[in-house]
Design an enzyme around this catalytic site. Sequence first.
Site, PDB file in Angstrom:
ATOM      1  N   ASP A  53      80.441  69.266 -81.016  1.00 18.38           N
ATOM      2  CA  ASP A  53      81.856  69.623 -81.251  1.00 18.38           C
ATOM      3  C   ASP A  53      82.719  69.348 -80.016  1.00 18.38           C
ATOM      4  OD1 ASP A  53      81.701  70.450 -83.908  1.00 18.38           O
ATOM      5  OD2 ASP A  53      81.149  72.495 -83.361  1.00 18.38           O
TER       6      ASP A  53
ATOM      7  N   LYS B 254      75.941  78.009 -88.103  1.00 18.82           N
ATOM      8  CA  LYS B 254      75.936  77.372 -86.781  1.00 18.82           C
ATOM      9  C   LYS B 254      75.266  78.205 -85.686  1.00 18.82           C
ATOM     10  CE  LYS B 254      79.779  74.182 -86.704  1.00 18.82           C
ATOM     11  NZ  LYS B 254      80.946  73.815 -85.896  1.00 18.82           N
TER      12      LYS B 254
END
Length: 269
Positions: free
Chosen positions: A101, A65
């Site tokens: 997210d 990520k």
Amino acid sequence: MDRYAVIGQPIAHSRSPAIHAQFARQTDQVLSYEAIEIAPDALPARLQALHAAGYRGLNVTLPHKVAVMALCETVSGRAQRAGAVNTLIRTDQGWHGDNTDGEGFIRDLQRLGFGVAGRRVLVLGAGGAVRGILEPLLAAAPAELVVSNRNPWKPEALAEAFKPLGTIVPRTHLSLKGDRYDLVVNATAAGHSGRMAALPGPLLARGGDCYDLSYGAAFAPFRAWSEAQGAARIADGLGMLVGQAAAAFEAWRGVVPDRLDAVIARLRE
Ligand code: ATR
């Protein structure tokens, strides 16, 4: 057929293919979605190859990520502030990096009816996962947003970094003694080793809600703590997982999957 995938290592247990398959059915979209294992040292070459092969979009999970940011052609402001990318969108030149997210988290709080506006919010932990939820939390106008950790330096650094977006009060867990919060969000990694962060006494106000960013076995210690605090409502992060996927699906397809409850229920079976 338009192709999508989630990339990570390990990847076999990823729920993303099942989630996106259900979104595609719900919205009558024809697409394929695979799980592709990529080792960290192979990431640059594999990302290029997936672009050359015509993939329309990718989800990114551990351990890529942060590393993937440097391999993007462009990166959204919210992904930059989160310090991580979880969604890649194809452009002619390369990949555009985004982070859904935080949006998934806020959508899940809304789905559950856990209010943020005007409430005192406590976030436990100050790592990468926290960085991703601070921007939408500040935008939801809490009465106070406290970020607490074992050591004070990480919350202090986050408060400094997010100053342009609003006020974050940095604290240590032990200094919380005597405080009361309306919403407690667990974002420590302690649950993954079967533990709960050490906290000083009662912290939840009457009618308060508890939310854990993790799900599955890692949720058990925080759930037990929340029950002992007399929480009005307690939720794990499975809905956030589905919410971040929904935001990625929308970015790729321009269609909003809106029956998230059904997808979450299927995952719990
Ligand atoms: P993530 O990406 O999941 O946020 P991370 O960046 O490694 O992972 O951050 C982990 C967070 O969990 C940190 O806030 C960490 O606290 P420290 O900064 O004090 O290490 C917290 N954490 C991990 N294990 C913990 C434990 N046993 N008790 C309390 N906090 C813990």
